[in-house]
Scaffold this active site. Structure first.
Site, PDB file in Angstrom:
ATOM      1  N   ASP A 293       7.178 -14.489   2.024  1.00 26.11           N
ATOM      2  CA  ASP A 293       8.511 -14.564   1.417  1.00 26.11           C
ATOM      3  C   ASP A 293       9.467 -15.534   2.108  1.00 26.11           C
ATOM      4  O   ASP A 293      10.600 -15.708   1.651  1.00 26.11           O
ATOM      5  CB  ASP A 293       9.136 -13.154   1.384  1.00 26.11           C
ATOM      6  CG  ASP A 293       9.161 -12.485   2.759  1.00 26.11           C
ATOM      7  OD1 ASP A 293       8.956 -11.255   2.830  1.00 26.11           O
ATOM      8  OD2 ASP A 293       9.382 -13.212   3.762  1.00 26.11           O
TER       9      ASP A 293
ATOM     10  N   GLN B 133       2.459 -11.880   8.152  1.00 28.23           N
ATOM     11  CA  GLN B 133       1.570 -11.776   6.991  1.00 28.23           C
ATOM     12  C   GLN B 133       2.371 -11.984   5.710  1.00 28.23           C
ATOM     13  O   GLN B 133       1.809 -12.050   4.637  1.00 28.23           O
ATOM     14  CB  GLN B 133       0.903 -10.399   6.965  1.00 28.23           C
ATOM     15  CG  GLN B 133       0.053 -10.082   8.171  1.00 28.23           C
ATOM     16  CD  GLN B 133      -0.341  -8.609   8.197  1.00 28.23           C
ATOM     17  OE1 GLN B 133      -1.411  -8.222   7.736  1.00 28.23           O
ATOM     18  NE2 GLN B 133       0.555  -7.772   8.705  1.00 28.23           N
TER      19      GLN B 133
ATOM     20  N   HIS C  91      -0.703 -15.745   6.029  1.00 31.50           N
ATOM     21  CA  HIS C  91      -1.144 -15.579   4.630  1.00 31.50           C
ATOM     22  C   HIS C  91      -0.431 -16.545   3.688  1.00 31.50           C
ATOM     23  O   HIS C  91      -0.344 -16.312   2.481  1.00 31.50           O
ATOM     24  CB  HIS C  91      -0.940 -14.125   4.182  1.00 31.50           C
ATOM     25  CG  HIS C  91      -1.818 -13.167   4.914  1.00 31.50           C
ATOM     26  ND1 HIS C  91      -1.590 -11.814   4.936  1.00 31.50           N
ATOM     27  CD2 HIS C  91      -2.924 -13.367   5.676  1.00 31.50           C
ATOM     28  CE1 HIS C  91      -2.524 -11.224   5.680  1.00 31.50           C
ATOM     29  NE2 HIS C  91      -3.341 -12.133   6.134  1.00 31.50           N
TER      30      HIS C  91
ATOM     31  N   SER D   7       0.548  -1.930   7.755  1.00 25.45           N
ATOM     32  CA  SER D   7      -0.419  -0.822   7.778  1.00 25.45           C
ATOM     33  C   SER D   7      -1.600  -1.162   8.686  1.00 25.45           C
ATOM     34  O   SER D   7      -2.411  -0.297   9.001  1.00 25.45           O
ATOM     35  CB  SER D   7      -0.930  -0.562   6.355  1.00 25.45           C
ATOM     36  OG  SER D   7      -1.540  -1.744   5.847  1.00 25.45           O
TER      37      SER D   7
ATOM     38  N   ARG E 127       0.791  -1.220   0.000  1.00 25.03           N
ATOM     39  CA  ARG E 127       0.000   0.000   0.000  1.00 25.03           C
ATOM     40  C   ARG E 127       0.833   1.285   0.000  1.00 25.03           C
ATOM     41  O   ARG E 127       0.268   2.370   0.041  1.00 25.03           O
ATOM     42  CB  ARG E 127      -0.978  -0.025   1.176  1.00 25.03           C
ATOM     43  CG  ARG E 127      -2.016  -1.103   0.972  1.00 25.03           C
ATOM     44  CD  ARG E 127      -2.950  -1.343   2.141  1.00 25.03           C
ATOM     45  NE  ARG E 127      -3.779  -2.473   1.798  1.00 25.03           N
ATOM     46  CZ  ARG E 127      -3.378  -3.736   1.911  1.00 25.03           C
ATOM     47  NH1 ARG E 127      -2.152  -4.033   2.389  1.00 25.03           N
ATOM     48  NH2 ARG E 127      -4.177  -4.730   1.546  1.00 25.03           N
TER      49      ARG E 127
ATOM     50  N   ASN F 187       6.801   1.353  12.383  1.00 25.92           N
ATOM     51  CA  ASN F 187       6.282   1.447  11.019  1.00 25.92           C
ATOM     52  C   ASN F 187       6.612   2.816  10.430  1.00 25.92           C
ATOM     53  O   ASN F 187       6.578   3.823  11.153  1.00 25.92           O
ATOM     54  CB  ASN F 187       4.750   1.251  11.030  1.00 25.92           C
ATOM     55  CG  ASN F 187       4.245   0.817   9.661  1.00 25.92           C
ATOM     56  OD1 ASN F 187       4.691  -0.195   9.128  1.00 25.92           O
ATOM     57  ND2 ASN F 187       3.352   1.601   9.099  1.00 25.92           N
TER      58      ASN F 187
ATOM     59  N   CYS G 251      -6.356 -31.589  -4.900  1.00 25.35           N
ATOM     60  CA  CYS G 251      -5.822 -32.725  -4.130  1.00 25.35           C
ATOM     61  C   CYS G 251      -4.768 -32.316  -3.100  1.00 25.35           C
ATOM     62  O   CYS G 251      -4.332 -33.146  -2.298  1.00 25.35           O
ATOM     63  CB  CYS G 251      -5.233 -33.772  -5.090  1.00 25.35           C
ATOM     64  SG  CYS G 251      -3.709 -33.240  -5.878  1.00 25.35           S
TER      65      CYS G 251
HETATM   66  N1  APR Z   1      10.371   0.096   7.628  1.00 26.37           N
HETATM   67  C1  APR Z   1       9.233   0.332   8.345  1.00 26.37           C
HETATM   68  N2  APR Z   1       7.989   0.396   7.781  1.00 26.37           N
HETATM   69  C2  APR Z   1       7.924   0.219   6.451  1.00 26.37           C
HETATM   70  C3  APR Z   1       9.062  -0.004   5.634  1.00 26.37           C
HETATM   71  C4  APR Z   1      10.337  -0.065   6.288  1.00 26.37           C
HETATM   72  N3  APR Z   1      11.454  -0.302   5.607  1.00 26.37           N
HETATM   73  N4  APR Z   1       8.652  -0.146   4.343  1.00 26.37           N
HETATM   74  C5  APR Z   1       7.295   0.015   4.355  1.00 26.37           C
HETATM   75  N5  APR Z   1       6.869   0.231   5.613  1.00 26.37           N
HETATM   76  C6  APR Z   1       5.496   0.351   6.100  1.00 26.37           C
HETATM   77  C7  APR Z   1       4.593   1.202   5.220  1.00 26.37           C
HETATM   78  O1  APR Z   1       4.585   2.508   5.722  1.00 26.37           O
HETATM   79  C8  APR Z   1       3.227   0.526   5.369  1.00 26.37           C
HETATM   80  O2  APR Z   1       2.451   1.173   6.367  1.00 26.37           O
HETATM   81  O3  APR Z   1       4.955  -0.957   6.061  1.00 26.37           O
HETATM   82  C9  APR Z   1       3.542  -0.895   5.850  1.00 26.37           C
HETATM   83  C10 APR Z   1       3.189  -1.989   4.853  1.00 26.37           C
HETATM   84  O4  APR Z   1       1.803  -2.012   4.754  1.00 26.37           O
HETATM   85  P1  APR Z   1       1.086  -2.858   3.588  1.00 26.37           P
HETATM   86  O5  APR Z   1       1.732  -2.578   2.308  1.00 26.37           O
HETATM   87  O6  APR Z   1      -0.374  -2.595   3.726  1.00 26.37           O
HETATM   88  O7  APR Z   1       1.449  -4.361   3.978  1.00 26.37           O
HETATM   89  P2  APR Z   1       0.750  -5.315   5.063  1.00 26.37           P
HETATM   90  O8  APR Z   1       0.291  -4.561   6.247  1.00 26.37           O
HETATM   91  O9  APR Z   1       1.673  -6.435   5.277  1.00 26.37           O
HETATM   92  O10 APR Z   1      -0.522  -5.831   4.224  1.00 26.37           O
HETATM   93  C11 APR Z   1      -1.336  -6.807   4.776  1.00 26.37           C
HETATM   94  O11 APR Z   1      -2.519  -7.096   2.711  1.00 26.37           O
HETATM   95  O12 APR Z   1      -2.407  -7.085   0.453  1.00 26.37           O
HETATM   96  C12 APR Z   1      -2.543  -7.900   1.541  1.00 26.37           C
HETATM   97  O13 APR Z   1      -1.980 -10.197   1.782  1.00 26.37           O
HETATM   98  C13 APR Z   1      -1.422  -8.921   1.676  1.00 26.37           C
HETATM   99  O14 APR Z   1      -0.281  -9.661   3.684  1.00 26.37           O
HETATM  100  C14 APR Z   1      -0.731  -8.529   2.978  1.00 26.37           C
HETATM  101  C15 APR Z   1      -1.809  -7.788   3.724  1.00 26.37           C
END
Ligand code: APR
Length: 262
Positions: A106, A103, A123, A198, A36, A222, A134
């Site tokens: 990888d 979540q 996830h 997020s 996101r 975050n 199967c």
């Molecule tokens: N250090 C700290 N925070 C970071 C960094 C970093 N290097 N890089 C990105 N972020 C923060 C961003 O600011 C963002 O708020 O990590 C957060 C990632 O949020 P998302 O992209 O929404 O990822 P996530 O919360 O894991 O999404 C949840 O959504 O799309 C589905 O299945 C997918 O598991 C995923 C789930």
């Protein structure tokens, strides 16, 4: 950040059941885009196209899914753990980790050295593929090679069922054992550390709430604000790698001091 990391290190020492809750932000420093943030996966693809029902119902959707997933897998295949992954693995070695609820698909926690039994993959995992009929399991690289040659959606050689990376898509049933385990560990934790999420995708995003309600201290690391920042005991808006590296250094220093003090 200095005081904050000092405080987190002290809380780690004082806590018995520490849960780390990981999101895609934990792996961006390993070269895997999150979902996101600007330039993230959902910036380039429309999440509506990737609902499980679409995958089941149409060949076009399946091809589109495999195209997006192949692109993501390319960055996952090349990725190495970063200092944040390594710090979490070190916490386990120091006996200061109950589990990682992740979540992320990888598998970098395992590459960093966390043991299977301490990682709960909510996830799924993108490094292997399963048959939706199967359940037969396939190596991801083999299926990718087949896909590259045939440009056709891969089918199970056993039952001709649909093959899909072993990740959970929107609208797909959550893994029962992992979800129950994650709820249970969250409710028993006394320190809950969120790293790089997020916190908007349910049911995963309810884990910090359960931990907080059960009396745990809640720490959020975050880059951007989250809906839980107000409820947290401590928030660090910083990069996961350097922040966790600093927390680990402080933890080691404090552990050494407490050993010398004994
Ligand atoms: N250090 C700290 N925070 C970071 C960094 C970093 N290097 N890089 C990105 N972020 C923060 C961003 O600011 C963002 O708020 O990590 C957060 C990632 O949020 P998302 O992209 O929404 O990822 P996530 O919360 O894991 O999404 C949840 O959504 O799309 C589905 O299945 C997918 O598991 C995923 C789930």
């Amino acid at each position: 950040m200095d005081d904050s990391t000092e405080k987190v290190a002290q809380w780690i020492i004082d806590s018995q059941r520490i849960v780390v809750f990981a999101g895609a932000g934990l792996s961006t420093e390993s070269g895997i885009p999150d979902f996101r943030s600007p330039g993230g996966v959902w910036d380039r693809y429309d999440p509506e196209d990737f609902y499980y029902q679409n995958f089941i119902s149409s060949e076009t959707s399946r091809l589109k899914y495999w195209q997006m997933s192949t692109e993501m897998y390319e960055s996952i295949r090349k990725a190495e753990p970063n200092p944040a992954h390594l710090a979490i693995a070190e916490m386990e070695k120091l006996g200061k980790l109950d589990c990682v609820i992740t979540q992320n698909v990888d598998a970098l926690h395992f590459k960093a050295g966390n043991s299977e039994e301490r990682v709960i993959e909510l996830h799924g995992n993108a490094t292997y593929v399963t048959c939706l009929s199967c359940g037969k399991r396939y190596d991801r690289d083999e299926i990718q090679e087949q896909l590259r040659k045939t440009r056709k959606v891969p089918l199970c050689e056993g039952c001709s069922g649909l093959l899909k990376p072993a990740t959970i898509s929107f609208g797909q049933a959550m893994p029962v054992r992992e979800t129950e385990e994650a709820y249970n560990r969250s409710s028993l934790s006394d320190l809950f550390i969120v790293i790089g999420s997020s916190l908007v995708v349910e049911p995963a995003a309810s884990m910090p709430r359960i931990a907080k309600r059960s009396g745990a201290k809640l720490v959020i690391i975050n880059r951007d604000p989250t809906p839980y920042d107000d409820a947290a005991d401590l928030v660090i808006h910083g990069e996961a790698g350097p922040t966790m590296k600093e927390i680990l250094e402080k933890l080691r220093e404090q552990l050494k001091k407490s050993e010398m003090g004994r």
